[in-house]
Design a protein around this motif. Structure first.
Motif, PDB file in Angstrom:
ATOM      1  N   LEU A  12      14.139  13.877  46.194  1.00 10.20           N
ATOM      2  CA  LEU A  12      15.382  13.127  46.034  1.00 10.20           C
ATOM      3  C   LEU A  12      15.174  11.630  46.207  1.00 10.20           C
ATOM      4  O   LEU A  12      15.742  10.820  45.472  1.00 10.20           O
ATOM      5  CB  LEU A  12      16.416  13.631  47.044  1.00 10.20           C
ATOM      6  N   LEU A  13      14.358  11.223  47.175  1.00  9.96           N
ATOM      7  CA  LEU A  13      14.177   9.809  47.512  1.00  9.96           C
ATOM      8  C   LEU A  13      13.021   9.222  46.706  1.00  9.96           C
ATOM      9  O   LEU A  13      11.859   9.562  46.930  1.00  9.96           O
ATOM     10  CB  LEU A  13      13.903   9.664  49.007  1.00  9.96           C
ATOM     11  N   VAL A  14      13.345   8.324  45.782  1.00 10.35           N
ATOM     12  CA  VAL A  14      12.298   7.697  44.980  1.00 10.35           C
ATOM     13  C   VAL A  14      11.361   6.884  45.873  1.00 10.35           C
ATOM     14  O   VAL A  14      10.137   6.961  45.736  1.00 10.35           O
ATOM     15  CB  VAL A  14      12.928   6.812  43.881  1.00 10.35           C
ATOM     16  N   ASP A  15      11.934   6.109  46.784  1.00 13.34           N
ATOM     17  CA  ASP A  15      11.128   5.307  47.722  1.00 13.34           C
ATOM     18  C   ASP A  15      11.022   6.050  49.051  1.00 13.34           C
ATOM     19  O   ASP A  15      11.457   5.569  50.098  1.00 13.34           O
ATOM     20  CB  ASP A  15      11.773   3.933  47.924  1.00 13.34           C
ATOM     21  N   TRP A  16      10.427   7.244  48.995  1.00  8.70           N
ATOM     22  CA  TRP A  16      10.371   8.084  50.194  1.00  8.70           C
ATOM     23  C   TRP A  16       9.679   7.375  51.352  1.00  8.70           C
ATOM     24  O   TRP A  16      10.156   7.409  52.490  1.00  8.70           O
ATOM     25  CB  TRP A  16       9.640   9.395  49.893  1.00  8.70           C
ATOM     26  N   GLU A  17       8.563   6.716  51.093  1.00  7.78           N
ATOM     27  CA  GLU A  17       7.802   6.059  52.160  1.00  7.78           C
ATOM     28  C   GLU A  17       8.629   4.993  52.847  1.00  7.78           C
ATOM     29  O   GLU A  17       8.576   4.843  54.079  1.00  7.78           O
ATOM     30  CB  GLU A  17       6.526   5.451  51.584  1.00  7.78           C
ATOM     31  N   ARG A  18       9.414   4.247  52.090  1.00  3.08           N
ATOM     32  CA  ARG A  18      10.243   3.192  52.683  1.00  3.08           C
ATOM     33  C   ARG A  18      11.324   3.799  53.575  1.00  3.08           C
ATOM     34  O   ARG A  18      11.546   3.336  54.686  1.00  3.08           O
ATOM     35  CB  ARG A  18      10.875   2.339  51.596  1.00  3.08           C
ATOM     36  N   LYS A  19      12.001   4.833  53.077  1.00  9.46           N
ATOM     37  CA  LYS A  19      13.038   5.478  53.877  1.00  9.46           C
ATOM     38  C   LYS A  19      12.441   6.081  55.139  1.00  9.46           C
ATOM     39  O   LYS A  19      13.002   5.950  56.230  1.00  9.46           O
ATOM     40  CB  LYS A  19      13.739   6.556  53.053  1.00  9.46           C
ATOM     41  N   ALA A  20      11.297   6.733  55.007  1.00  9.17           N
ATOM     42  CA  ALA A  20      10.649   7.328  56.171  1.00  9.17           C
ATOM     43  C   ALA A  20      10.282   6.262  57.194  1.00  9.17           C
ATOM     44  O   ALA A  20      10.492   6.431  58.404  1.00  9.17           O
ATOM     45  CB  ALA A  20       9.403   8.104  55.741  1.00  9.17           C
ATOM     46  N   GLY A  21       9.738   5.130  56.727  1.00  5.09           N
ATOM     47  CA  GLY A  21       9.390   4.046  57.641  1.00  5.09           C
ATOM     48  C   GLY A  21      10.604   3.461  58.329  1.00  5.09           C
ATOM     49  O   GLY A  21      10.558   3.123  59.516  1.00  5.09           O
ATOM     50  N   ASP A  22      11.720   3.319  57.591  1.00  8.03           N
ATOM     51  CA  ASP A  22      12.942   2.785  58.190  1.00  8.03           C
ATOM     52  C   ASP A  22      13.454   3.704  59.302  1.00  8.03           C
ATOM     53  O   ASP A  22      13.905   3.245  60.355  1.00  8.03           O
ATOM     54  CB  ASP A  22      14.028   2.621  57.123  1.00  8.03           C
ATOM     55  N   ILE A  23      13.398   5.014  59.071  1.00  4.44           N
ATOM     56  CA  ILE A  23      13.867   5.962  60.080  1.00  4.44           C
ATOM     57  C   ILE A  23      13.026   5.856  61.346  1.00  4.44           C
ATOM     58  O   ILE A  23      13.546   5.791  62.467  1.00  4.44           O
ATOM     59  CB  ILE A  23      13.830   7.393  59.517  1.00  4.44           C
ATOM     60  N   VAL A  24      11.711   5.846  61.187  1.00  4.68           N
ATOM     61  CA  VAL A  24      10.823   5.767  62.351  1.00  4.68           C
ATOM     62  C   VAL A  24      11.019   4.444  63.089  1.00  4.68           C
ATOM     63  O   VAL A  24      11.052   4.407  64.324  1.00  4.68           O
ATOM     64  CB  VAL A  24       9.357   5.958  61.928  1.00  4.68           C
ATOM     65  N   SER A  25      11.166   3.356  62.351  1.00  7.23           N
ATOM     66  CA  SER A  25      11.372   2.050  62.979  1.00  7.23           C
ATOM     67  C   SER A  25      12.660   2.036  63.797  1.00  7.23           C
ATOM     68  O   SER A  25      12.718   1.461  64.890  1.00  7.23           O
ATOM     69  CB  SER A  25      11.420   0.953  61.914  1.00  7.23           C
ATOM     70  N   HIS A  26      13.708   2.654  63.275  1.00  9.37           N
ATOM     71  CA  HIS A  26      14.977   2.712  64.008  1.00  9.37           C
ATOM     72  C   HIS A  26      14.850   3.591  65.245  1.00  9.37           C
ATOM     73  O   HIS A  26      15.383   3.256  66.313  1.00  9.37           O
ATOM     74  CB  HIS A  26      16.078   3.247  63.093  1.00  9.37           C
ATOM     75  N   LEU A  27      14.137   4.715  65.146  1.00 10.36           N
ATOM     76  CA  LEU A  27      13.931   5.572  66.308  1.00 10.36           C
ATOM     77  C   LEU A  27      13.131   4.853  67.385  1.00 10.36           C
ATOM     78  O   LEU A  27      13.386   5.025  68.587  1.00 10.36           O
ATOM     79  CB  LEU A  27      13.224   6.865  65.894  1.00 10.36           C
ATOM     80  N   PHE A  41       4.906  11.724  59.881  1.00  9.81           N
ATOM     81  CA  PHE A  41       5.647  11.167  61.004  1.00  9.81           C
ATOM     82  C   PHE A  41       4.684  10.619  62.050  1.00  9.81           C
ATOM     83  O   PHE A  41       4.887   9.512  62.567  1.00  9.81           O
ATOM     84  CB  PHE A  41       6.555  12.216  61.642  1.00  9.81           C
ATOM     85  N   ARG A  42       3.637  11.348  62.378  1.00  9.90           N
ATOM     86  CA  ARG A  42       2.665  10.865  63.363  1.00  9.90           C
ATOM     87  C   ARG A  42       2.043   9.546  62.905  1.00  9.90           C
ATOM     88  O   ARG A  42       1.852   8.630  63.699  1.00  9.90           O
ATOM     89  CB  ARG A  42       1.572  11.913  63.594  1.00  9.90           C
ATOM     90  N   ARG A  43       1.715   9.469  61.623  1.00  7.84           N
ATOM     91  CA  ARG A  43       1.103   8.243  61.092  1.00  7.84           C
ATOM     92  C   ARG A  43       2.048   7.052  61.238  1.00  7.84           C
ATOM     93  O   ARG A  43       1.637   5.978  61.692  1.00  7.84           O
ATOM     94  CB  ARG A  43       0.745   8.468  59.619  1.00  7.84           C
ATOM     95  N   LEU A  44       3.302   7.229  60.868  1.00 10.52           N
ATOM     96  CA  LEU A  44       4.251   6.122  60.928  1.00 10.52           C
ATOM     97  C   LEU A  44       4.650   5.805  62.365  1.00 10.52           C
ATOM     98  O   LEU A  44       4.836   4.637  62.718  1.00 10.52           O
ATOM     99  CB  LEU A  44       5.491   6.463  60.089  1.00 10.52           C
ATOM    100  N   TRP A  45       4.766   6.815  63.215  1.00  9.36           N
ATOM    101  CA  TRP A  45       5.104   6.566  64.620  1.00  9.36           C
ATOM    102  C   TRP A  45       4.019   5.733  65.292  1.00  9.36           C
ATOM    103  O   TRP A  45       4.301   4.875  66.134  1.00  9.36           O
ATOM    104  CB  TRP A  45       5.315   7.885  65.348  1.00  9.36           C
TER     105      TRP A  45
END
Length: 308
Positions: free
Chosen positions: A187-202, A229-233
């Motif tokens: 669904l998310l074209v920019d999946w990596e960006r959305k994933a990074g934003d979520i981790v940054s907010h957490l 998730f581990r990589r971005l965290w």
């Protein structure tokens, strides 16, 4: 425990991941590693003569105007008795932005008392807020919590993002959906960006509430189940994103480009209202109109409906 295919060994779900000293140490280390000598006006003699990535501790201490021993103690996670002035100087030396500066302060002086294990569950969204998002029927709108919980949403959001009502309440969470659902990768074209934003907010929330057991459970579970998730965290990036553009690849209407605004609720600053709009006259606006007219029942015959 298990070992994932990426060769790293994740921690078990529920493990005490959010130790303030560890978070402080890793945040400072990763911020220092991203700076090159030339970024801060220091002479560089080539990478072959440098044993560390980024600035050395002594270089950062010199820029901040503190002793090497003092900065080393701080980077080792010992934030006791650090003054606001010193934190400000270190923030300037590390070229932290506003969100990163605030995160550093929270890591040194967390608002949750050290050692407490009291839950920090957010209050349910008021009934009036559900009425508010329902009234925005032309736009996908929802209210989310600080741990990315999806609390209330309107029928247009369900048509665009999937039938969240078909999921158990514990699974109505952006972090879980983005990292654990293959459908959301589609669904998310920019999946990596959305994933990074979520981790940054957490990470921002973790700095303020390091002993929140529900956040620890969420981070622990995602760390076990998702190598991404581990990589971005591990980057320790922090960001407080209030607006932007999201591109979606909807299985019924094709690609959507939607602008969003995210607004903190004044009465509960751990909840925020997020509203998506499409540019008037654009193909995305027409696609959004179709989804709105169909509603979630027709739209959620799609492959991503209710999947987790």
């Amino acid at each position: 425990m298990h070992q994932d295919t990426d060769g790293t060994r994740p921690q078990a779900a529920g493990a005490p991941l959010l130790d303030s000293r560890v978070e402080l140490r890793e945040f400072l280390r990763t911020r220092r590693a991203r700076l090159k000598p030339e970024d801060v006006g220091l002479a560089s003699y080539g990478t072959t003569r440098r044993r560390v990535q980024g600035l050395r501790r002594e270089e950062l201490a010199m820029l901040a105007g503190v002793s090497v021993a003092y900065y080393t103690r701080l980077e080792q996670g010992n934030g006791r008795n650090v003054s606001v002035e010193v934190l400000d100087a270190i923030a300037v030396a590390l070229q932290l932005d506003e969100a990163e500066h605030a995160h550093l302060v929270h890591l040194v002086r967390p608002t949750t008392r050290r050692g407490t294990r009291r839950g920090h569950r957010p209050a349910p969204a008021r009934e009036g807020l559900q009425q508010l998002v329902d009234a925005m029927e032309a736009s996908p709108a929802y209210i989310a919590g600080a741990r990315s919980e999806i609390l209330v949403w309107n029928r247009t959001a369900a048509a665009v993002f999937g039938d969240w009502g078909a999921l158990p309440p514990a699974e109505r969470n952006w972090a879980r959906l983005v990292f654990l659902s293959p459908a959301y990768r589609d669904l998310l074209v920019d999946w990596e960006r959305k994933a990074g934003d979520i981790v940054s907010h957490l990470h921002l929330y973790a700095g303020q509430h390091p002993k929140d057991p529900d956040l620890s459970t969420l981070v622990g579970d995602l760390s076990v189940r998702s190598a991404d998730f581990r990589r971005l965290w591990a980057t320790h990036n922090v960001k407080d994103k209030s607006h932007g553009v999201k591109r979606l690849r909807h299985p019924l209407v094709g690609e959507l480009t939607l602008s969003f605004e995210s607004l903190l609720l004044p009465e509960n600053r751990e909840q925020y209202l997020c509203v998506y709009t499409a540019k008037a006259g654009s193909p995305s606006a027409e696609a959004l109109r179709l989804l709105t007219s169909w509603g979630p029942d027709e739209a959620n015959t799609s492959p991503h409906a209710g999947r987790f």
